[in-house]
Design an enzyme around this catalytic site. Structure first.
Site, PDB file in Angstrom:
ATOM      1  N   VAL A 103      -1.468  -0.921  -2.294  1.00  0.00           N
ATOM      2  CA  VAL A 103      -1.826  -0.774  -0.880  1.00  0.00           C
ATOM      3  C   VAL A 103      -2.991   0.187  -0.706  1.00  0.00           C
ATOM      4  CG1 VAL A 103      -1.015  -0.055   1.396  1.00  0.00           C
ATOM      5  CG2 VAL A 103       0.504  -1.328  -0.124  1.00  0.00           C
ATOM      6  N   GLY A 163       6.032 -12.430  -8.094  1.00  0.00           N
ATOM      7  CA  GLY A 163       5.699 -11.103  -7.588  1.00  0.00           C
ATOM      8  C   GLY A 163       6.339 -10.760  -6.263  1.00  0.00           C
ATOM      9  N   LYS A 218      14.610  -0.598   7.332  1.00  0.00           N
ATOM     10  CA  LYS A 218      13.792  -1.174   8.399  1.00  0.00           C
ATOM     11  C   LYS A 218      14.605  -1.365   9.678  1.00  0.00           C
ATOM     12  CE  LYS A 218      10.885  -3.480   4.986  1.00  0.00           C
ATOM     13  NZ  LYS A 218      10.568  -4.762   4.301  1.00  0.00           N
TER      14      LYS A 218
END
Length: 428
Positions: A13, A184, A202
């Site tokens: 990221v 992945g 979350k």
């Protein structure tokens, strides 16, 4: 004068954030009114080629986040520590902070938000839930004048991919998970995904924003993973016109005095918009009193989608710094407590291996009635030693349903409770 950004971490990221900032520098300056520059990047080791200017790298993260010329700190290292200490140091030094750290926010977001509010800086974290999907700011800002009653979300791409493969191809759990790892979508150790820990973190963040309460942490979330979902469950759901999904569900109680937050597999009617979400995509369905039903859909993970959300937050906090303002959060906490899972109103799908003889169904129905649970429908599959009763209950407190299943599991007429799964209803 340019706004300088410091990055904590330069993995998948972080490196994408650097690339986007460099590639879009002209457009970003036009949108914001001032250029954005990467002022430094904190990493653990300097001897790796990360595809960025080596002159930006440092191993002294504390010095970087407190450097006088840094305006915004972006945390993408993950985990609890040292991320928490570094973010608090940055906030204390007057820096706005952008993070994708769902685990830390779910465990101790209240501390970080209070520190940011006291320091008069921003704490933004759009990338922490559902990747690139613009979700958290609409919940916090666009729906601030509305009353959100329920949020249902597919917020983990790995589990959605696995369940979708089991449903569409008839593949087994292990086979589907191995395929997700090869592509992945899943880590070598998939525990956080398949056991629901990722989705639970979350869910805690979604509940806090949807219901404006800071009391929800990951520890408050009822959590069940998908490792127990079988091919028989998938087939039974299909027979009912449903699909199996791992959902994060945040819901106000009927009296509005508390909230329930849970993550578990559900049988979801195929007509529900979330039922059509395939592969590793994420989607969140929001039910609000005035706005009605809203759907947010898109890529929930991956370096580029997550970096897009991070960069959006960088733009937002940079604009706020130019305007000499900040967006505080949680100053006026509704204080809604989290109620126990047993108080949650749910429906159960129960498959029982039973002896095929007279009186079995009436006895099973009697046990349901003894616990105050009404049966919505029932069917028998097979005969003789292969006989199985499949029952779906009307909504009832989860504690009543759980105690019903517990009594059934020890009754001599019931050889085995083959499957128990919750069912979510949907009305157009």
């Amino acid at each position: 004068m340019a706004m300088k950004v410091a990055l904590l971490g330069c993995g998948v990221v972080g490196s994408e954030v650097v690339r986007l900032v460099n590639e879009q520098s002209g457009e970003l300056a036009a949108r914001i009114g001032t250029p954005i520059e990467i002022g430094g990047i904190a990493v653990r080791r300097l001897d790796r080629d990360r595809g960025v200017d080596p002159a930006l790298l440092t191993t002294d993260a504390t010095a970087l986040v407190t450097r006088p010329d840094i305006d915004v700190v972006v945390e993408v290292i993950g985990g609890i520590e040292p991320a928490r200490s570094l973010m608090l140091a940055a906030i204390k030094a007057g820096k706005s902070v952008v993070t994708a750290n769902k685990a830390l926010l779910a465990e101790d977001g209240q501390t970080l938000q209070a520190a940011a509010r006291d320091a008069g800086v921003d704490l933004y974290y759009e990338a922490s839930v559902a990747g690139a999907i613009p979700l958290l700011r609409p919940l916090r800002d666009s729906l601030a004048g509305d009353r959100v009653n329920r949020v249902l979300g597919i917020v983990n791409g790995t589990t959605n991919y696995v369940l979708d493969r089991m449903d569409s191809l008839g593949a087994g759990f292990t086979e589907s998970l191995e395929e997700a790892q090869a592509l992945g979508y899943a880590e070598a150790d998939p525990t956080a995904d398949v056991e629901g820990f990722d989705a639970a973190a979350k869910a805690a963040i979604l509940a806090r924003l949807a219901f404006h309460t800071q009391r929800v942490t990951a520890a408050d979330v009822h959590r069940e993973g998908i490792t127990g979902v079988s091919a028989a469950d998938i087939a039974s759901a299909r027979a009912m016109g449903c699909v199996v999904k791992l959902l994060a569900i945040c819901q106000r109680s009927e009296d509005g005095e508390s909230v329930g937050v849970r993550v578990h597999p559900v049988m979801l009617p195929v007509e529900h918009p979330l039922a059509s979400v395939k592969e590793a995509y994420n989607a969140v369905f929001v039910e609000a009193e005035s706005a009605g039903r809203l759907m947010f859909y898109g890529a929930g993970a991956g370096g580029t989608p997550t970096a897009s959300a991070v960069l959006g937050d960088i733009v937002a906090v940079t604009r706020n710094r130019l305007a000499n303002t900040s967006v505080g959060e949680g100053a006026h906490d509704t204080g809604l407590p989290v109620h126990d899972m047993g108080q949650t109103i749910t429906s159960y799908h129960v498959a029982l291996d039973v002896a095929d003889r007279p009186g079995v169904l009436s006895k099973v129905a009697e046990i349901f009635a003894d616990h105050g649970v009404s049966i919505k429908n029932v069917r028998q599959e097979g005969t003789g030693d292969d006989a199985q009763l499949v029952l779906v209950s009307h909504p009832a407190p989860d504690s009543a349903l759980s105690s019903t299943v517990e009594e059934l599991s020890v009754h001599p007429m019931v050889r085995d409770v083959a499957s128990v799964m919750r069912v979510e209803t949907f009305q157009e």
